[in-house]
Write a protein that holds these residues in place. Sequence first.
Motif, mmCIF file in Angstrom:
data_model
loop_
_atom_site.group_PDB
_atom_site.id
_atom_site.type_symbol
_atom_site.label_atom_id
_atom_site.label_comp_id
_atom_site.label_asym_id
_atom_site.label_seq_id
_atom_site.Cartn_x
_atom_site.Cartn_y
_atom_site.Cartn_z
ATOM 1 N N ASP A 130 -15.297 24.891 -39.209
ATOM 2 C CA ASP A 130 -15.920 23.925 -38.137
ATOM 3 C C ASP A 130 -14.505 24.107 -37.161
ATOM 4 O OD1 ASP A 130 -17.637 23.691 -39.879
ATOM 5 O OD2 ASP A 130 -16.484 22.189 -41.015
ATOM 6 N N GLY A 131 -14.098 25.276 -36.687
ATOM 7 C CA GLY A 131 -13.587 24.718 -35.403
ATOM 8 C C GLY A 131 -11.758 24.612 -35.241
ATOM 9 N N LEU A 132 -11.348 24.028 -36.817
ATOM 10 C CA LEU A 132 -10.010 23.775 -36.893
ATOM 11 C C LEU A 132 -10.050 24.340 -38.150
ATOM 12 C CD1 LEU A 132 -12.186 19.638 -37.927
ATOM 13 C CD2 LEU A 132 -10.523 20.303 -35.479
ATOM 14 N N PRO A 133 -8.222 24.777 -37.910
ATOM 15 C CA PRO A 133 -7.428 25.835 -38.237
ATOM 16 C C PRO A 133 -6.710 24.775 -39.389
ATOM 17 C CG PRO A 133 -6.528 25.080 -36.140
ATOM 18 C CD PRO A 133 -7.493 24.280 -36.341
ATOM 19 N N TYR B 188 -4.278 35.296 -33.562
ATOM 20 C CA TYR B 188 -5.878 34.396 -33.917
ATOM 21 C C TYR B 188 -7.023 35.542 -33.867
ATOM 22 C CZ TYR B 188 -10.204 31.318 -32.947
ATOM 23 O OH TYR B 188 -11.269 31.043 -32.864
ATOM 24 N N GLN B 189 -7.340 35.680 -34.765
ATOM 25 C CA GLN B 189 -8.313 36.946 -35.242
ATOM 26 C C GLN B 189 -9.748 36.240 -35.601
ATOM 27 O OE1 GLN B 189 -7.932 39.901 -38.347
ATOM 28 N NE2 GLN B 189 -5.960 40.501 -37.169
ATOM 29 N N ARG B 190 -10.545 36.307 -35.264
ATOM 30 C CA ARG B 190 -12.270 36.042 -34.843
ATOM 31 C C ARG B 190 -13.306 37.226 -34.858
ATOM 32 N NH1 ARG B 190 -11.648 33.405 -29.424
ATOM 33 N NH2 ARG B 190 -9.969 34.643 -28.496
ATOM 34 N N PRO B 191 -14.428 36.661 -35.389
ATOM 35 C CA PRO B 191 -15.341 37.320 -35.046
ATOM 36 C C PRO B 191 -16.271 37.900 -33.599
ATOM 37 C CG PRO B 191 -15.776 35.675 -36.403
ATOM 38 C CD PRO B 191 -15.106 35.924 -36.115
ATOM 39 N N PRO B 192 -16.444 38.781 -33.022
ATOM 40 C CA PRO B 192 -16.280 40.087 -34.012
ATOM 41 C C PRO B 192 -15.770 41.204 -34.218
ATOM 42 C CG PRO B 192 -17.459 40.176 -31.532
ATOM 43 C CD PRO B 192 -16.806 39.772 -31.736
ATOM 44 N N HIS B 193 -14.528 40.727 -33.728
ATOM 45 C CA HIS B 193 -13.528 41.613 -33.848
ATOM 46 C C HIS B 193 -12.637 41.497 -35.385
ATOM 47 C CE1 HIS B 193 -13.306 42.295 -29.754
ATOM 48 N NE2 HIS B 193 -13.160 41.361 -29.447
ATOM 49 N N ALA B 194 -13.150 40.208 -36.014
ATOM 50 C CA ALA B 194 -12.921 40.337 -37.594
ATOM 51 C C ALA B 194 -14.117 39.183 -38.418
ATOM 52 C CB ALA B 194 -11.383 38.994 -37.671
ATOM 53 N N GLU B 195 -13.891 39.618 -39.525
ATOM 54 C CA GLU B 195 -15.024 39.450 -40.430
ATOM 55 C C GLU B 195 -15.018 37.827 -40.142
ATOM 56 O OE1 GLU B 195 -16.173 39.693 -45.330
ATOM 57 O OE2 GLU B 195 -15.028 41.334 -44.273
ATOM 58 N N ARG B 196 -14.410 37.138 -39.799
ATOM 59 C CA ARG B 196 -14.452 35.600 -39.931
ATOM 60 C C ARG B 196 -12.452 35.040 -39.369
ATOM 61 N NH1 ARG B 196 -13.034 35.360 -46.116
ATOM 62 N NH2 ARG B 196 -13.047 37.643 -46.508
ATOM 63 N N MET C 217 -13.385 27.342 -30.012
ATOM 64 C CA MET C 217 -12.308 26.750 -29.548
ATOM 65 C C MET C 217 -11.369 26.522 -28.442
ATOM 66 S SD MET C 217 -9.697 27.273 -32.511
ATOM 67 C CE MET C 217 -11.064 27.458 -33.596
ATOM 68 N N ASP C 218 -10.462 25.722 -29.008
ATOM 69 C CA ASP C 218 -9.370 25.772 -26.949
ATOM 70 C C ASP C 218 -8.150 26.568 -27.922
ATOM 71 O OD1 ASP C 218 -7.674 25.215 -25.380
ATOM 72 O OD2 ASP C 218 -7.876 23.394 -25.090
ATOM 73 N N THR C 219 -8.523 28.256 -26.835
ATOM 74 C CA THR C 219 -7.336 28.998 -27.278
ATOM 75 C C THR C 219 -6.318 28.778 -27.098
ATOM 76 O OG1 THR C 219 -8.294 30.408 -25.733
ATOM 77 C CG2 THR C 219 -8.890 30.974 -27.540
ATOM 78 N N ARG C 220 -5.596 27.757 -25.979
ATOM 79 C CA ARG C 220 -4.088 26.825 -25.965
ATOM 80 C C ARG C 220 -3.831 26.537 -27.059
ATOM 81 N NH1 ARG C 220 -5.983 24.254 -20.429
ATOM 82 N NH2 ARG C 220 -7.200 23.771 -21.532
ATOM 83 N N LEU C 221 -4.628 25.367 -27.631
ATOM 84 C CA LEU C 221 -4.220 25.064 -28.767
ATOM 85 C C LEU C 221 -3.398 25.561 -29.643
ATOM 86 C CD1 LEU C 221 -3.720 22.089 -30.656
ATOM 87 C CD2 LEU C 221 -6.247 22.307 -31.706
ATOM 88 N N LEU C 222 -4.368 26.626 -29.999
ATOM 89 C CA LEU C 222 -3.496 28.085 -31.445
ATOM 90 C C LEU C 222 -2.970 28.659 -29.854
ATOM 91 C CD1 LEU C 222 -7.869 29.434 -31.411
ATOM 92 C CD2 LEU C 222 -6.267 28.062 -33.545
ATOM 93 N N GLU C 223 -2.714 28.726 -29.106
ATOM 94 C CA GLU C 223 -1.498 29.531 -28.826
ATOM 95 C C GLU C 223 -0.231 28.934 -29.324
ATOM 96 O OE1 GLU C 223 -1.685 30.543 -24.946
ATOM 97 O OE2 GLU C 223 -3.709 32.034 -25.414
ATOM 98 N N LEU C 224 -0.523 27.153 -29.652
ATOM 99 C CA LEU C 224 0.680 26.677 -30.061
ATOM 100 C C LEU C 224 0.932 26.668 -31.462
ATOM 101 C CD1 LEU C 224 -0.076 23.316 -28.103
ATOM 102 C CD2 LEU C 224 1.846 25.387 -27.231
ATOM 103 N N LEU C 225 0.255 26.774 -32.071
ATOM 104 C CA LEU C 225 0.682 26.863 -33.323
ATOM 105 C C LEU C 225 1.136 27.913 -33.884
ATOM 106 C CD1 LEU C 225 -3.696 26.114 -35.004
ATOM 107 C CD2 LEU C 225 -1.688 24.668 -34.939
ATOM 108 N N VAL C 226 2.388 27.580 -35.023
ATOM 109 C CA VAL C 226 3.115 28.332 -35.999
ATOM 110 C C VAL C 226 2.579 28.105 -37.333
ATOM 111 C CG1 VAL C 226 4.337 28.507 -33.851
ATOM 112 C CG2 VAL C 226 4.806 26.734 -35.956
#
Length: 67
Positions: free
Chosen positions: A44-47, A20-28, A1-10
């Motif tokens: 499926d990669g979409l928040p 943003y948490q994701r495996p392996p640092h988070a369960e999901r 996933m594009d993490t730059r996109l995620l940084e724009l999400l509020v």
Amino acid sequence: MDTRLLELLVCPICKGPLDYQRPPHAERAELICSADRLAFPVRDGLPVMLESEARQLDENSPAVGAK
Ligand SMILES: [Zn+2]
């Protein structure tokens, strides 16, 4: 996933920043709002930025607010 996109999400509720948490640092893969104690799923990669789809975080969850 594009993490730059995620940084724009509020958070759709408080407009605050999301963690943003994701495996392996988070369960999901989830987007966490520590202010509202909600975890928005990433499917499926979409928040999914819907309050009705968000998971309420446990008060004692060690995964949240650790920063
Ligand atoms: Zn929020």
